[in-house]
Scaffold this motif. Structure first.
Motif, mmCIF file in Angstrom:
data_model
loop_
_atom_site.group_PDB
_atom_site.id
_atom_site.type_symbol
_atom_site.label_atom_id
_atom_site.label_comp_id
_atom_site.label_asym_id
_atom_site.label_seq_id
_atom_site.Cartn_x
_atom_site.Cartn_y
_atom_site.Cartn_z
ATOM 1 N N LEU A 256 8.897 7.319 -6.663
ATOM 2 C CA LEU A 256 9.896 6.330 -7.079
ATOM 3 C C LEU A 256 10.063 5.242 -6.024
ATOM 4 O O LEU A 256 10.288 4.070 -6.354
ATOM 5 C CB LEU A 256 11.225 7.033 -7.337
ATOM 6 N N ALA A 257 9.955 5.628 -4.759
ATOM 7 C CA ALA A 257 10.039 4.628 -3.692
ATOM 8 C C ALA A 257 8.946 3.580 -3.841
ATOM 9 O O ALA A 257 9.191 2.376 -3.689
ATOM 10 C CB ALA A 257 9.943 5.316 -2.330
ATOM 11 N N GLY A 258 7.712 4.028 -4.137
ATOM 12 C CA GLY A 258 6.626 3.079 -4.344
ATOM 13 C C GLY A 258 6.847 2.198 -5.558
ATOM 14 O O GLY A 258 6.593 0.986 -5.524
ATOM 15 N N ALA A 259 7.348 2.807 -6.634
ATOM 16 C CA ALA A 259 7.619 2.028 -7.849
ATOM 17 C C ALA A 259 8.673 0.964 -7.596
ATOM 18 O O ALA A 259 8.530 -0.192 -8.019
ATOM 19 C CB ALA A 259 8.064 2.976 -8.965
ATOM 20 N N ILE A 260 9.732 1.335 -6.896
ATOM 21 C CA ILE A 260 10.824 0.395 -6.631
ATOM 22 C C ILE A 260 10.368 -0.721 -5.692
ATOM 23 O O ILE A 260 10.771 -1.888 -5.851
ATOM 24 C CB ILE A 260 12.032 1.156 -6.057
ATOM 25 N N GLU A 261 9.512 -0.382 -4.714
ATOM 26 C CA GLU A 261 9.026 -1.420 -3.800
ATOM 27 C C GLU A 261 8.194 -2.463 -4.545
ATOM 28 O O GLU A 261 8.287 -3.667 -4.272
ATOM 29 C CB GLU A 261 8.205 -0.782 -2.684
ATOM 30 N N VAL A 262 7.370 -2.013 -5.504
ATOM 31 C CA VAL A 262 6.555 -2.950 -6.280
ATOM 32 C C VAL A 262 7.428 -3.759 -7.236
ATOM 33 O O VAL A 262 7.307 -4.987 -7.325
ATOM 34 C CB VAL A 262 5.465 -2.183 -7.061
ATOM 35 N N MET A 263 8.327 -3.081 -7.946
ATOM 36 C CA MET A 263 9.134 -3.752 -8.964
ATOM 37 C C MET A 263 10.281 -4.553 -8.374
ATOM 38 O O MET A 263 10.817 -5.447 -9.034
ATOM 39 C CB MET A 263 9.686 -2.709 -9.936
ATOM 40 N N GLY A 264 10.652 -4.254 -7.135
ATOM 41 C CA GLY A 264 11.781 -4.951 -6.546
ATOM 42 C C GLY A 264 11.414 -6.031 -5.563
ATOM 43 O O GLY A 264 12.152 -7.010 -5.402
ATOM 44 N N VAL A 265 10.266 -5.878 -4.861
ATOM 45 C CA VAL A 265 9.945 -6.793 -3.765
ATOM 46 C C VAL A 265 8.598 -7.479 -3.983
ATOM 47 O O VAL A 265 8.531 -8.693 -4.136
ATOM 48 C CB VAL A 265 9.949 -6.042 -2.412
ATOM 49 N N LYS A 266 7.511 -6.698 -3.994
ATOM 50 C CA LYS A 266 6.171 -7.286 -3.934
ATOM 51 C C LYS A 266 5.701 -7.850 -5.261
ATOM 52 O O LYS A 266 5.159 -8.951 -5.318
ATOM 53 C CB LYS A 266 5.172 -6.226 -3.447
ATOM 54 N N GLY A 267 5.837 -7.078 -6.340
ATOM 55 C CA GLY A 267 5.354 -7.514 -7.634
ATOM 56 C C GLY A 267 3.919 -7.134 -7.916
ATOM 57 O O GLY A 267 3.447 -7.281 -9.039
ATOM 58 N N TYR A 268 3.211 -6.640 -6.905
ATOM 59 C CA TYR A 268 1.822 -6.195 -7.067
ATOM 60 C C TYR A 268 1.518 -5.200 -5.950
ATOM 61 O O TYR A 268 2.309 -5.019 -5.016
ATOM 62 C CB TYR A 268 0.843 -7.381 -7.021
ATOM 63 N N VAL A 269 0.359 -4.557 -6.036
ATOM 64 C CA VAL A 269 -0.003 -3.514 -5.077
ATOM 65 C C VAL A 269 -1.144 -3.993 -4.201
ATOM 66 O O VAL A 269 -2.135 -4.543 -4.694
ATOM 67 C CB VAL A 269 -0.422 -2.215 -5.809
ATOM 68 N N THR A 270 -0.998 -3.791 -2.895
ATOM 69 C CA THR A 270 -2.074 -3.990 -1.931
ATOM 70 C C THR A 270 -2.145 -2.747 -1.044
ATOM 71 O O THR A 270 -1.230 -1.924 -1.044
ATOM 72 C CB THR A 270 -1.826 -5.227 -1.054
ATOM 73 N N THR A 271 -3.208 -2.625 -0.280
ATOM 74 C CA THR A 271 -3.341 -1.448 0.578
ATOM 75 C C THR A 271 -2.409 -1.498 1.788
ATOM 76 O O THR A 271 -2.267 -0.498 2.490
ATOM 77 C CB THR A 271 -4.787 -1.300 1.072
ATOM 78 N N ASP A 272 -1.777 -2.647 2.037
ATOM 79 C CA ASP A 272 -0.782 -2.727 3.117
ATOM 80 C C ASP A 272 0.635 -2.820 2.552
ATOM 81 O O ASP A 272 1.536 -3.340 3.208
ATOM 82 C CB ASP A 272 -1.066 -3.918 4.034
ATOM 83 N N LEU A 273 0.815 -2.284 1.352
ATOM 84 C CA LEU A 273 2.137 -2.313 0.722
ATOM 85 C C LEU A 273 3.160 -1.592 1.582
ATOM 86 O O LEU A 273 4.305 -2.029 1.706
ATOM 87 C CB LEU A 273 2.057 -1.663 -0.663
ATOM 88 N N SER A 274 2.767 -0.486 2.169
ATOM 89 C CA SER A 274 3.682 0.310 2.985
ATOM 90 C C SER A 274 3.323 0.165 4.457
ATOM 91 O O SER A 274 2.174 0.429 4.839
ATOM 92 C CB SER A 274 3.623 1.781 2.576
ATOM 93 N N PRO A 275 4.285 -0.182 5.315
ATOM 94 C CA PRO A 275 4.033 -0.176 6.766
ATOM 95 C C PRO A 275 4.237 1.205 7.370
ATOM 96 O O PRO A 275 4.413 1.337 8.580
ATOM 97 C CB PRO A 275 5.086 -1.166 7.285
ATOM 98 N N GLY A 276 4.229 2.228 6.508
ATOM 99 C CA GLY A 276 4.444 3.591 6.980
ATOM 100 C C GLY A 276 5.738 4.183 6.484
ATOM 101 O O GLY A 276 6.333 5.040 7.146
ATOM 102 N N PHE A 277 6.181 3.754 5.296
ATOM 103 C CA PHE A 277 7.449 4.257 4.751
ATOM 104 C C PHE A 277 7.430 5.779 4.591
ATOM 105 O O PHE A 277 8.432 6.444 4.823
ATOM 106 C CB PHE A 277 7.731 3.604 3.395
ATOM 107 N N GLY A 278 6.276 6.328 4.182
ATOM 108 C CA GLY A 278 6.199 7.769 3.971
ATOM 109 C C GLY A 278 6.387 8.554 5.253
ATOM 110 O O GLY A 278 7.098 9.564 5.286
ATOM 111 N N TYR A 279 5.756 8.097 6.331
ATOM 112 C CA TYR A 279 5.887 8.781 7.618
ATOM 113 C C TYR A 279 7.264 8.537 8.231
ATOM 114 O O TYR A 279 7.861 9.445 8.815
ATOM 115 C CB TYR A 279 4.790 8.312 8.567
ATOM 116 N N ALA A 280 7.760 7.297 8.099
ATOM 117 C CA ALA A 280 9.089 6.997 8.636
ATOM 118 C C ALA A 280 10.175 7.792 7.917
ATOM 119 O O ALA A 280 11.219 8.097 8.496
ATOM 120 C CB ALA A 280 9.377 5.492 8.520
ATOM 121 N N GLY A 281 9.919 8.148 6.642
ATOM 122 C CA GLY A 281 10.889 8.950 5.912
ATOM 123 C C GLY A 281 11.122 10.309 6.554
ATOM 124 O O GLY A 281 12.221 10.860 6.488
ATOM 125 N N ILE A 282 10.083 10.863 7.214
ATOM 126 C CA ILE A 282 10.248 12.131 7.916
ATOM 127 C C ILE A 282 11.216 11.962 9.080
ATOM 128 O O ILE A 282 12.101 12.799 9.304
ATOM 129 C CB ILE A 282 8.879 12.642 8.414
#
Length: 347
Positions: A256-282
């Motif tokens: 859901l975090a990825g979906a919200i980031e695309v639908m709320g901010v970027k509007g499309y997907v690239t391989t640098d979409l996340s600056p490490g959100f998954g690891y920072a979540g830990i």
């Protein structure tokens, strides 16, 4: 001198511990700032004003905190049940690319399309985490390794899609997916800013997860599975079924975090979409002591350090990596503080 396990952890200790840990981390990072030749108080003031000193900076900080809340919740839910989900980064990307793929296929009005796409993103994250869980339950494979390695597989899979069937023909060769349709984008909370309704969704989900963990049978079962799996099975807790539910909730939040980031901010997907959100979540989950409500404040603190560090760097000429060091020190001091909430020193 010896360490003695506490029979009961006072509530005030659990509340004060994160505050003391953050203060200690700021004090230690202040030593590095002073070595860099900058005034410590001024540096931290510039971080604060850089993150909340204007309407633009405040909305950017809260926008940055939104995916951190969701990936932090994903880690907190899993870790409390001793399901070591290190794969939130991959689940984030799968949720994002699933939304990009489904958006162009679903021609529905916005009130129906937006919740449906969010659900698609969550399901994509669930599917990925169920792979390491199945390997653990079937072959006793450590999910730390499998979930971590699946991150790289997921990112490479997304790269293949956005360079292939999902590639935007109008991107002039740049590897990115087709854009999400305009009526599938999340509404903005504040005009002329990037802050979107996903921020409210993340806070609402933190409240819901807190209620689930503290007021439902499933929450009790997941806590029991984390505290003592053998005892939980002896008490009648269906361990495998509980872990599947925990995995679906954790992976769903990361997707859901990825979906919200695309639908709320970027509007499309690239391989640098996340600056490490998954690891920072830990890190966010550990700073919050795996408390869903604490995740909200830990995510805002982490986002404040990352966003405010840019203003500090420009004003004082010191590296922005001070923010990374401060967050890392916060995690270390938090782990030490948590140890002393469980143990006391005896002569």
């Amino acid at each position: 001198m010896r360490f003695e396990r506490r029979e009961h952890r006072p509530l005030y200790l659990l509340i004060v511990t994160p505050v003391i840990a953050v203060i200690a981390a700021l004090a230690l990072a202040g030593i590095l700032i002073s070595i860099a030749g900058a005034p410590v108080i001024d540096a931290y003031w510039r971080i604060l004003t850089g993150a909340f000193g204007s309407r633009l900076s405040a909305t950017e900080t809260l926008t940055r905190a939104t995916p951190l809340m969701l990936t932090g919740l994903a880690a907190a839910v899993a870790f409390r049940a001793r399901l070591w989900n290190i794969g939130a980064e991959g689940q984030f990307y799968l949720g994002a690319v699933a939304v990009a793929a489904a958006s162009s296929k679903l021609l529905l009005p916005a009130p129906i399309l937006i919740p449906l796409l969010l659900l698609v993103g969550a399901i994509a994250g669930m599917v990925l985490i169920l792979i390491p869980l199945w390997l653990r339950l079937r072959f006793s494979v450590d999910e730390v390794v499998t979930s971590l390695l699946l991150n790289f597989i997921a990112v490479l899979f997304v790269s293949m899609l956005i360079d292939g069937i999902l590639k935007d023909p109008l991107a002039f060769g740049w590897p990115q997916s087709q854009s999400v349709s305009d009526h599938a984008m999340l509404p903005k909370l504040i005009a002329r800013s990037r802050l979107h309704i996903g921020f409210v969704i993340a806070i609402a989900l933190a409240v819901v997860v807190h209620f689930i963990q503290s007021r439902t049978v499933f929450g009790m079962q997941s806590r029991a599975a984390g505290l003592n799996p053998g005892g939980a099975v002896f008490a009648g807790v269906p361990l495998a079924r509980t872990l599947v539910k925990v995995a679906c909730l954790s992976g769903g939040l990361a997707g859901l975090a990825g979906a919200i980031e695309v639908m709320g901010v970027k509007g499309y997907v690239t391989t640098d979409l996340s600056p490490g959100f998954g690891y920072a979540g830990i890190v966010v989950a550990m700073l919050a002591n795996l408390n869903p409500l604490g995740v909200v404040f830990a995510a805002i603190f982490t986002a404040t350090m990352f966003v405010g560090a840019d203003g500090m760097s420009r004003g004082l000429g010191i590296p922005t990596y001070i923010a990374d060091v401060t967050v890392a020190l916060s995690l270390l001091t938090m782990l030490i503080a948590l140890f002393f909430t469980q143990y006391r020193i005896r002569r």
